[in-house]
Enzyme design. Structure first.
Site, PDB file in Angstrom:
ATOM      1  N   THR A 111       0.806  -1.221   0.000  1.00 51.06           N
ATOM      2  CA  THR A 111       0.000   0.000   0.000  1.00 51.06           C
ATOM      3  C   THR A 111       0.836   1.267   0.000  1.00 51.06           C
ATOM      4  O   THR A 111       0.464   2.272  -0.616  1.00 51.06           O
ATOM      5  CB  THR A 111      -0.892   0.000   1.268  1.00 51.06           C
ATOM      6  OG1 THR A 111      -1.626  -1.213   1.279  1.00 51.06           O
ATOM      7  CG2 THR A 111      -1.849   1.166   1.285  1.00 51.06           C
TER       8      THR A 111
ATOM      9  N   GLN B  48       0.417 -21.025  20.490  1.00 49.22           N
ATOM     10  CA  GLN B  48      -0.587 -20.213  19.781  1.00 49.22           C
ATOM     11  C   GLN B  48      -0.759 -18.856  20.434  1.00 49.22           C
ATOM     12  O   GLN B  48      -1.341 -17.945  19.853  1.00 49.22           O
ATOM     13  CB  GLN B  48      -1.945 -20.918  19.817  1.00 49.22           C
ATOM     14  CG  GLN B  48      -1.996 -22.168  19.019  1.00 49.22           C
ATOM     15  CD  GLN B  48      -3.346 -22.883  19.112  1.00 49.22           C
ATOM     16  OE1 GLN B  48      -4.334 -22.335  19.600  1.00 49.22           O
ATOM     17  NE2 GLN B  48      -3.377 -24.103  18.634  1.00 49.22           N
TER      18      GLN B  48
ATOM     19  N   ASP C 205       1.752  -7.124  -4.024  1.00 50.79           N
ATOM     20  CA  ASP C 205       1.033  -7.108  -2.753  1.00 50.79           C
ATOM     21  C   ASP C 205       1.739  -8.174  -1.915  1.00 50.79           C
ATOM     22  O   ASP C 205       2.053  -9.263  -2.423  1.00 50.79           O
ATOM     23  CB  ASP C 205      -0.426  -7.498  -2.998  1.00 50.79           C
ATOM     24  CG  ASP C 205      -1.255  -7.417  -1.720  1.00 50.79           C
ATOM     25  OD1 ASP C 205      -2.179  -6.591  -1.679  1.00 50.79           O
ATOM     26  OD2 ASP C 205      -0.990  -8.199  -0.780  1.00 50.79           O
TER      27      ASP C 205
HETATM   28  N1  ASP Z   1      -2.234  -6.128   1.236  1.00 52.63           N
HETATM   29  C1  ASP Z   1      -1.209  -5.135   1.454  1.00 52.63           C
HETATM   30  C2  ASP Z   1       0.142  -5.845   1.442  1.00 52.63           C
HETATM   31  O1  ASP Z   1       0.480  -6.475   2.391  1.00 52.63           O
HETATM   32  C3  ASP Z   1      -1.415  -4.388   2.722  1.00 52.63           C
HETATM   33  C4  ASP Z   1      -0.331  -3.388   3.019  1.00 52.63           C
HETATM   34  O2  ASP Z   1       0.348  -2.918   2.118  1.00 52.63           O
HETATM   35  O3  ASP Z   1      -0.146  -3.049   4.175  1.00 52.63           O
HETATM   36  O4  ASP Z   1       0.844  -5.770   0.468  1.00 52.63           O
END
Ligand code: ASP
Length: 343
Positions: free
Chosen positions: A16, A280, A60
């Site tokens: 992100t 866990q 991602d």
């Molecule tokens: N789905 C994204 C990722 O892990 C979420 C983020 O960037 O924080 O690449």
């Protein structure tokens, strides 16, 4: 580049943090990371030289895997001597896995490798990306007598610097997305950047960096739950070529004492499969033999993961299986802290 200021390499893998919102469509898309200095002019105010390198196709982090871990390690290896610190921009979803893996892959690391990301894209008005990025670069630039202060792989998020292999993503909504429940914060960012020197990893700086790239993916992770069936467990242990299993047990490392369960584990260990007991619980440690419900595991030769996180347990297992060492040496190495991952 000037020689007096620290040189910092920004490695963009995806996530992100490097996305911008198309104002017309509302869709998030990756922007050309080479332009980061233009997009965030504040970076020019930092007391360091910044260079950037990006994955050809940013991902991602849900698509992360050990082949990408090797790519990151190779970028650090290639640019190690020309830089004083590294900031790896990564999606938050699997950041703790990647950062833990890199801690094992980079033996004798004597420079900072700081992982960061954000919950909101860098172009968003309420973004957490700018603070995370700017402070990560500052952390990576910290020097004492021209030598880096931080000499380990860490993770910076929402005002806190953690030892990477102690972290877990705990929240998909809050800016405070990570926690390190079994190890204190390495630094806190408030009005001042306060480094907790006593908790920093102290490597032998006279040894050369060794980059381990042989990670073995023939492993499994099994989370126990009341009612887990023999058929399910057996199918995991029947996996061809299986070399190791992380068993996520209850509390201080406890599990059912039913004979079928113990027998499956016993047979697997006889076949040379390494079994690691990890709790866990997000905090606390496995103490095998503390309860009757873990004593059997100890007797049959299950390895204790002590207070390791599941994320670090997975990459430590891939790393140590890849080392091709004897079962005894494996057990000894797993049960001690190689990079500060165990108390
Ligand atoms: N789905 C994204 C990722 O892990 C979420 C983020 O960037 O924080 O690449």
């Amino acid at each position: 580049m000037s020689t007096t200021k620290p040189n910092i390499l920004l490695i963009y893998t995806g996530g992100t943090i490097g996305m911008v919102k198309d104002f017309k469509t509302g869709v998030l898309r990756a922007f050309n990371f080479k332009n980061i200095l233009k997009r965030i002019p504040e970076l020019n105010l930092l007391d360091c030289n910044i260079d950037t390198v990006s994955f050809k196709e940013p991902i991602d982090s849900s698509n992360m895997n050990p082949e990408y871990w090797v790519q990151i390690a190779e970028l650090i290896e290639k640019h190690y001597h020309d830089n004083d610190g590294f900031v790896v921009l990564h999606g938050s979803d699997t950041m703790s896995y990647t950062a833990s893996a890199l801690s094992f892959m980079l033996e004798n690391l004597a420079k900072p490798v700081v992982f960061t990301g954000s919950q909101l894209p860098i172009g968003d008005l309420r973004t957490d990306a700018k603070e995370n990025l700017i402070t990560s670069i500052q952390v990576a630039s910290l020097q004492h007598r021209k030598k880096p202060v931080i000499k380990e792989v860490c993770l910076y998020f929402e005002y806190k610097l953690y030892r990477a292999n102690r972290t877990t993503k705990i929240n998909a909504e809050h800016f405070e997305a990570f926690a390190s429940l079994n190890y204190p914060d390495l630094a806190e960012s408030g009005v001042h950047l306060k480094v907790n020197n006593e908790y920093l990893f102290k490597p032998n700086v006279n040894k050369k960096l060794v980059v381990h790239k042989n990670l073995d993916k023939n492993i499994a992770l099994v989370k126990l739950f009341p009612g887990i069936s023999e058929a399910v467990l057996q199918s995991v242990f029947n996996t061809p070529n299986l070399k190791g299993v992380i068993l996520e047990t209850y509390g201080a490392g406890n599990c059912t004492t039913e004979a079928w369960f113990i027998n499956i584990l016993k047979n697997a260990i006889k076949k040379g499969i390494h079994i690691i007991n990890v709790t866990q619980c997000s905090g606390g440690s496995v103490i095998m033999g503390h309860y009757e419900t873990s004593n059997q595991l100890k007797k049959i030769g299950v390895i204790s993961g002590k207070d390791i996180t599941t994320e670090a347990a997975v990459s430590k297992l891939m790393y140590l299986v890849g080392q091709n060492i004897s079962h005894n040496a494996f057990k000894i190495s797993y049960e001690i802290a190689l990079r500060g991952e165990i108390t």
